[in-house]
Design a protein around this motif. Structure first.
Motif, PDB file in Angstrom:
ATOM      1  N   VAL A  94      -3.907  -5.886  -9.083  1.00 15.13           N
ATOM      2  CA  VAL A  94      -4.358  -5.789  -7.694  1.00 15.13           C
ATOM      3  C   VAL A  94      -5.529  -4.816  -7.587  1.00 15.13           C
ATOM      4  CG1 VAL A  94      -3.691  -4.867  -5.438  1.00 15.13           C
ATOM      5  CG2 VAL A  94      -2.220  -6.517  -6.585  1.00 15.13           C
ATOM      6  N   ARG A  95      -5.423  -3.685  -8.250  1.00 12.25           N
ATOM      7  CA  ARG A  95      -6.522  -2.719  -8.195  1.00 12.25           C
ATOM      8  C   ARG A  95      -7.772  -3.247  -8.906  1.00 12.25           C
ATOM      9  NH1 ARG A  95      -1.985   0.831  -8.313  1.00 12.25           N
ATOM     10  NH2 ARG A  95      -1.863   0.807 -10.593  1.00 12.25           N
ATOM     11  N   MET A  96      -7.551  -3.986  -9.999  1.00 14.81           N
ATOM     12  CA  MET A  96      -8.698  -4.576 -10.713  1.00 14.81           C
ATOM     13  C   MET A  96      -9.416  -5.612  -9.861  1.00 14.81           C
ATOM     14  SD  MET A  96      -7.230  -4.967 -14.600  1.00 14.81           S
ATOM     15  CE  MET A  96      -8.663  -5.906 -15.110  1.00 14.81           C
ATOM     16  N   TRP A  97      -8.704  -6.242  -8.938  1.00  9.57           N
ATOM     17  CA  TRP A  97      -9.328  -7.184  -8.020  1.00  9.57           C
ATOM     18  C   TRP A  97     -10.219  -6.480  -6.994  1.00  9.57           C
ATOM     19  CZ3 TRP A  97      -4.150 -10.147  -6.939  1.00  9.57           C
ATOM     20  CH2 TRP A  97      -3.912 -11.049  -7.991  1.00  9.57           C
ATOM     21  N   GLY A  98     -10.181  -5.152  -6.969  1.00 12.67           N
ATOM     22  CA  GLY A  98     -10.996  -4.397  -6.021  1.00 12.67           C
ATOM     23  C   GLY A  98     -10.328  -4.166  -4.685  1.00 12.67           C
ATOM     24  N   ILE A  99      -9.018  -4.323  -4.625  1.00 15.96           N
ATOM     25  CA  ILE A  99      -8.290  -4.157  -3.361  1.00 15.96           C
ATOM     26  C   ILE A  99      -8.014  -2.679  -3.113  1.00 15.96           C
ATOM     27  CG2 ILE A  99      -6.150  -4.683  -2.143  1.00 15.96           C
ATOM     28  CD1 ILE A  99      -6.066  -7.326  -3.688  1.00 15.96           C
ATOM     29  N   ASP A 100      -8.426  -2.219  -1.961  1.00 15.84           N
ATOM     30  CA  ASP A 100      -8.202  -0.834  -1.554  1.00 15.84           C
ATOM     31  C   ASP A 100      -6.986  -0.729  -0.645  1.00 15.84           C
ATOM     32  OD1 ASP A 100     -10.403   0.362  -2.881  1.00 15.84           O
ATOM     33  OD2 ASP A 100     -11.752  -0.353  -1.303  1.00 15.84           O
ATOM     34  N   GLU A 101      -6.431   0.448  -0.589  1.00 15.55           N
ATOM     35  CA  GLU A 101      -5.322   0.714   0.324  1.00 15.55           C
ATOM     36  C   GLU A 101      -5.762   0.405   1.761  1.00 15.55           C
ATOM     37  OE1 GLU A 101      -1.306   1.828   0.770  1.00 15.55           O
ATOM     38  OE2 GLU A 101      -2.509   1.531  -1.032  1.00 15.55           O
ATOM     39  N   GLY A 102      -4.968  -0.406   2.463  1.00 11.71           N
ATOM     40  CA  GLY A 102      -5.273  -0.752   3.842  1.00 11.71           C
ATOM     41  C   GLY A 102      -6.153  -1.967   4.023  1.00 11.71           C
ATOM     42  N   ASP A 103      -6.586  -2.594   2.936  1.00 12.17           N
ATOM     43  CA  ASP A 103      -7.434  -3.782   3.046  1.00 12.17           C
ATOM     44  C   ASP A 103      -6.669  -4.958   3.659  1.00 12.17           C
ATOM     45  OD1 ASP A 103      -9.757  -2.741   2.045  1.00 12.17           O
ATOM     46  OD2 ASP A 103      -9.629  -3.720   0.089  1.00 12.17           O
TER      47      ASP A 103
ATOM     48  N   ALA B 128       4.576  -7.253  -3.004  1.00  9.70           N
ATOM     49  CA  ALA B 128       4.099  -5.961  -3.478  1.00  9.70           C
ATOM     50  C   ALA B 128       3.782  -4.998  -2.335  1.00  9.70           C
ATOM     51  CB  ALA B 128       2.860  -6.155  -4.353  1.00  9.70           C
ATOM     52  N   GLY B 129       4.185  -5.347  -1.126  1.00 11.56           N
ATOM     53  CA  GLY B 129       4.026  -4.444   0.006  1.00 11.56           C
ATOM     54  C   GLY B 129       2.687  -4.505   0.696  1.00 11.56           C
ATOM     55  N   LEU B 130       1.814  -5.442   0.294  1.00 13.52           N
ATOM     56  CA  LEU B 130       0.498  -5.575   0.920  1.00 13.52           C
ATOM     57  C   LEU B 130       0.638  -6.572   2.063  1.00 13.52           C
ATOM     58  CD1 LEU B 130      -1.485  -5.665  -2.416  1.00 13.52           C
ATOM     59  CD2 LEU B 130      -1.238  -3.725  -0.859  1.00 13.52           C
TER      60      LEU B 130
ATOM     61  N   ILE C 194     -17.811  -9.025 -10.422  1.00 12.41           N
ATOM     62  CA  ILE C 194     -17.007  -7.981 -11.062  1.00 12.41           C
ATOM     63  C   ILE C 194     -16.771  -6.886 -10.025  1.00 12.41           C
ATOM     64  CG2 ILE C 194     -16.851  -6.318 -12.943  1.00 12.41           C
ATOM     65  CD1 ILE C 194     -18.758  -8.097 -14.529  1.00 12.41           C
ATOM     66  N   PRO C 195     -15.581  -6.822  -9.454  1.00 10.63           N
ATOM     67  CA  PRO C 195     -15.340  -5.852  -8.379  1.00 10.63           C
ATOM     68  C   PRO C 195     -15.191  -4.426  -8.902  1.00 10.63           C
ATOM     69  CG  PRO C 195     -13.320  -7.025  -8.893  1.00 10.63           C
ATOM     70  CD  PRO C 195     -14.395  -7.657  -9.727  1.00 10.63           C
ATOM     71  N   VAL C 196     -15.452  -3.503  -8.019  1.00 10.66           N
ATOM     72  CA  VAL C 196     -15.169  -2.090  -8.302  1.00 10.66           C
ATOM     73  C   VAL C 196     -13.663  -1.899  -8.169  1.00 10.66           C
ATOM     74  CG1 VAL C 196     -15.532   0.283  -7.524  1.00 10.66           C
ATOM     75  CG2 VAL C 196     -17.420  -1.392  -7.442  1.00 10.66           C
ATOM     76  N   PRO C 197     -12.998  -1.277  -9.137  1.00 11.82           N
ATOM     77  CA  PRO C 197     -11.537  -1.091  -9.038  1.00 11.82           C
ATOM     78  C   PRO C 197     -11.138  -0.435  -7.723  1.00 11.82           C
ATOM     79  CG  PRO C 197     -12.291  -0.509 -11.232  1.00 11.82           C
ATOM     80  CD  PRO C 197     -13.532  -0.771 -10.414  1.00 11.82           C
ATOM     81  N   GLY C 198     -10.058  -0.948  -7.156  1.00  7.57           N
ATOM     82  CA  GLY C 198      -9.614  -0.474  -5.852  1.00  7.57           C
ATOM     83  C   GLY C 198      -8.566   0.623  -5.917  1.00  7.57           C
TER      84      GLY C 198
ATOM     85  N   ARG D 178      -1.960   0.806  -3.601  1.00  4.91           N
ATOM     86  CA  ARG D 178      -0.747   1.323  -4.242  1.00  4.91           C
ATOM     87  C   ARG D 178       0.416   0.392  -3.886  1.00  4.91           C
ATOM     88  NH1 ARG D 178      -3.093   5.745  -1.966  1.00  4.91           N
ATOM     89  NH2 ARG D 178      -1.550   5.827  -0.294  1.00  4.91           N
ATOM     90  N   PRO D 179       0.534  -0.716  -4.585  1.00  7.96           N
ATOM     91  CA  PRO D 179       1.599  -1.674  -4.260  1.00  7.96           C
ATOM     92  C   PRO D 179       2.993  -1.069  -4.394  1.00  7.96           C
ATOM     93  CG  PRO D 179      -0.056  -2.700  -5.657  1.00  7.96           C
ATOM     94  CD  PRO D 179      -0.355  -1.233  -5.643  1.00  7.96           C
ATOM     95  N   SER D 180       3.889  -1.604  -3.599  1.00  8.20           N
ATOM     96  CA  SER D 180       5.297  -1.179  -3.600  1.00  8.20           C
ATOM     97  C   SER D 180       6.133  -2.438  -3.757  1.00  8.20           C
ATOM     98  CB  SER D 180       5.635  -0.450  -2.303  1.00  8.20           C
ATOM     99  OG  SER D 180       7.008  -0.121  -2.243  1.00  8.20           O
ATOM    100  N   TRP D 181       6.655  -2.674  -4.950  1.00  8.47           N
ATOM    101  CA  TRP D 181       7.267  -3.945  -5.337  1.00  8.47           C
ATOM    102  C   TRP D 181       8.602  -4.187  -4.636  1.00  8.47           C
ATOM    103  CZ3 TRP D 181       4.952  -7.785  -7.556  1.00  8.47           C
ATOM    104  CH2 TRP D 181       5.659  -8.789  -8.233  1.00  8.47           C
ATOM    105  N   GLY D 182       8.900  -5.456  -4.405  1.00 10.06           N
ATOM    106  CA  GLY D 182      10.228  -5.841  -3.953  1.00 10.06           C
ATOM    107  C   GLY D 182      10.376  -5.965  -2.453  1.00 10.06           C
TER     108      GLY D 182
END
Length: 229
Positions: free
Chosen positions: A21-30, A53-55, A81-85, A88-92
């Motif tokens: 998820v972070r490699m996709w460039g997703i930031d907290e709150g996106d 994942a809590g998003l 190529i996105p900038v890493p985001g 902070r996923p929260s699984w389940g």
């Protein structure tokens, strides 16, 4: 998550998915919008995983790339190529059932089979070694939730369709398909129809048939079937 009990398309490892998820460039709150060129049947799995994942601010582009093109909106060629985001996923965070839970749902709740009718009836089985369906499951092919224009049918129409098989506020519901992909689309369409909180059986039929002690049913649903005792 590997092994036959997980089925053909097991859920990803929580830590690996968070890193992805972070490699996709997703930031907290996106706000996240997922799409495909397959009427959402594949993208719905990504939608489900992101919400698992809590998003929670994750959405599906209705009609997918076909609808985007039809609207005359721009397309970008080449690699991105996105900038890493910073997400902070929260699984389940989405409800799931395992094989035992699916069996219990078929007898004490409502278990929906999202595959095509001919696979449900056991007439064909292109992927798994055994054909048929989980005894007590009702067949609601998720592809039929999509209109001819590739978009979801209206919410009221979807609600009528699910109500007809016994979906209501009082009955716990779970859904499966062949390996948990198109069943995620059924979870989405149920939410659009005003029935959120439906559980996914991630292993689905591909996990069910790995245990020879699990019963298999073939043929159409009996008249008046409700999926419940």
């Amino acid at each position: 998550h590997a092994g036959p009990a997980a089925g053909r398309h097991p859920l990803p490892d929580a830590r690996q998915f968070a890193e992805t998820v972070r490699m996709w460039g997703i930031d907290e709150g996106d706000t996240i919008v997922v799409y495909d060129d397959d009427h959402g049947l594949s993208a719905a799995r990504a939608w489900w995983l992101l919400r698992h994942a809590g998003l929670r601010d994750s959405m599906l582009l209705d009609g997918g790339l076909e609808a985007w093109r039809a609207a005359g909106l721009p397309l970008q060629p080449g690699e991105v190529i996105p900038v890493p985001g910073t997400a902070r996923p929260s699984w389940g965070r989405m409800p799931v059932v395992d094989t035992a839970g699916a069996e219990a749902m078929a007898s004490g709740g409502l278990l929906l089979d999202a595959r095509a009718a001919e696979r449900y009836r056991g007439e064909v089985e292109p992927f798994d070694p055994v054909a048929g369906h989980i005894p007590g499951a009702r067949n609601v092919p998720t592809a039929e939730s999509i209109a001819e224009d590739g978009r979801l049918r209206p919410a009221a129409e979807l609600a009528e369709r699910f109500d007809a098989v016994g979906v209501d506020d009082a009955t716990p519901v779970a859904v499966y398909c062949g390996s948990g992909i198109t069943a995620a689309h059924a979870v989405l369409t149920l939410a659009v129809a005003g029935r959120p909180g439906v559980a996914l059986y991630p292993g689905s039929w591909s996990a069910w048939v790995q245990d020879p002690s699990n019963a298999v049913a073939v043929g159409p649903e009996p008249d008046g079937a409700s999926g419940r005792d």
